[in-house]
Enzyme design. Structure first.
Site, PDB file in Angstrom:
ATOM      1  CB  CYS A  75       6.590   0.424  -0.237  1.00  0.00           C
ATOM      2  SG  CYS A  75       6.889  -1.225   0.421  1.00  0.00           S
ATOM      3  CG  HIS A 129       2.831   2.605  -0.974  1.00  0.00           C
ATOM      4  ND1 HIS A 129       3.276   1.374  -0.541  1.00  0.00           N
ATOM      5  CD2 HIS A 129       2.095   3.112   0.035  1.00  0.00           C
ATOM      6  CE1 HIS A 129       2.836   1.159   0.687  1.00  0.00           C
ATOM      7  NE2 HIS A 129       2.115   2.194   1.060  1.00  0.00           N
TER       8      HIS A 129
END
Length: 447
Positions: A75, A129
């Site tokens: 991510c 993120h």
């Protein structure tokens, strides 16, 4: 009288002339980011069990890419690369535990650029993120902290992976409220062009969604993904280490929950598809329907037992391939593009489509040419990086992986779409490996 009539004629013509010369209004952007969404969506055909009617409907409206790949299979580095224009090998953002903010100045990001260029920028959910948000780049940002399922529920586990079939309606998960916030933005009157970023969490763990989505996939009907027990035998040691066979996969085999995991993932994909549908319906019913670019992307792929591996964190097809769909009013027509692209293309493409000069630091290549003509010649492969000096190059026909220690993998994607036979050691492919290695970064910033 004649001069007066001539003057009157000119005056009456001025508004039309001025209107014809006025610059076209910049297009809005609806930016849909989906966490952990692999290629198990209907239009890609990788898994026939999946149910994604809304994503498929979007794909049928614009240009849908069949070979689209992340810059990094996790991510944080994936999103940092896409939104900054800097590949992990340049920024040094290789892992989820690296705080990208000290390494990437705010002025370099796509969001900051759009804001400086006169766009109203708003977001909700997971764009960067979650551990390292920089929401100050947005004028409005909604991240629900306390919404979702409150009533007690039984958290189950497939191996080490949490899942639960929740009682209640669609609003039990935060993604519903994230979608609501962007829908609210579409209902507002915007004087400036807008960039609305909707970051949906599912199908990220935990796989907790309403029971009705699990019911769409009866456990006794679940089919496991194609699997070869000896798949890792010809994979270099570093690749085997990434697979972590003794972790998630061993736990799932031990408790016999592979089908439960597949069911839960499919349920979460279906839940996300529902929220995508709500968002697209809201745009269609808004005053912005004819002047809004839509780009939908998954931040990376996800393994469900292929190569004894679960989650992302690897350089194979399952971990790196994810959906990419573009709808650009006045440009795109329904088409499938089989050229190989990566998500570093999103930043420069949005610049071109919104009339903004592409900053010099941006390393991706605009795919506007492919949006205009999906069958156009294309020579730039996709590049994915996982950790320091570990890279994969993907062309339409091949995947070549080279690890930091020199270990290699080479797969013929036409004959071997599940990457079961590593051809890297065969001397007849030496020239091919050499040609693909030229696309790997020459410089790799150390951690």
């Amino acid at each position: 009288m004649k001069p007066l009539l001539t003057l009157l004629t000119l005056l009456l013509a001025l508004p039309a002339f001025a209107s014809a010369q006025a610059p076209a209004k910049k297009m809005n952007v609806l930016f849909i980011a989906v966490d952990d969404l692999n290629h198990w969506v209907g239009y890609l055909g990788r898994n026939k069990q999946t149910r994604t009617p809304n994503i498929d409907k979007l794909a049928a409206r614009g240009v849908s890419f069949t070979r689209s790949y992340c810059a990094a299979p996790s991510c944080n580095p994936s999103r940092a690369a896409l939104l900054s224009g800097l590949r992990p090998s340049t920024s040094g953002v290789y892992d989820n535990n690296v705080d990208w903010r000290p390494l990437i100045p705010a002025e370099l990001t796509l969001i900051s650029l759009l804001r400086r260029s006169g766009y109203y920028v708003a977001g909700a959910g997971k764009i960067y993120h979650g551990s390292y948000d920089r929401t100050s780049e947005f004028e409005d940002y909604f991240q629900p902290k306390n919404k979702g399922k409150k009533a007690p529920f039984e958290q189950k586990f497939a191996g080490k992976l949490p899942y639960a079939a929740l009682e209640g309606g669609d609003d039990v998960d935060v993604d519903y409220h994230i979608t609501d916030h962007i829908i609210g933005q579409l209902k507002k009157k915007h004087e400036k062009p807008f960039f609305l970023a909707c970051g949906l969490h599912k199908p990220h763990l935990p796989w907790n969604v309403p029971k009705k989505y699990f019911d769409q996939f009866p456990l006794d009907k679940i089919e496991l993904p194609p699997y070869l027990k000896t798949d890792l035998d010809d994979v270099p040691a570093v690749g085997q280490k990434m697979a972590k066979s003794s972790g998630d996969h061993a736990a799932i085999l031990k408790d016999g929950s592979w089908k439960q995991a597949v069911q839960a993932y499919l349920a979460c994909v279906a839940y996300t598809d529902m929220n995508v549908g709500r968002l697209l319906d809201a745009l269609a019913n808004s005053e912005y329907a004819e002047n809004t670019i839509i780009v939908l992307w998954g931040d990376h792929g996800w393994h469900l037992g292929e190569k004894d591996h679960w989650r992302k964190f690897a350089l194979w097809e399952e971990a790196t391939r994810a959906p990419l769909i573009w709808v650009v009013p006045g440009m795109t027509r329904p088409a499938v593009c089989e050229r190989t692209v990566d998500f570093m293309s999103i930043y420069p493409t949005l610049c071109e489509l919104t009339g903004i000069a592409i900053p010099k630091h941006v390393e991706g290549v605009s795919i506007r040419t492919l949006l205009e003509n999906p069958q156009a010649e294309w020579k730039t492969p996709a590049l994915t990086t996982h950790g320091y000096q570990n890279h994969a190059v993907r062309t339409e026909g091949w995947r070549y992986i080279r690890y930091a220690d020199g270990g290699e993998e080479l797969y013929d994607e036409a004959k071997d779409p599940y990457e079961w036979r590593n051809l890297a050691a065969l001397p007849e492919h030496a020239e091919l490996r050499a040609s693909l290695s030229k696309f790997m970064p020459k410089q790799n910033k150390k951690k």
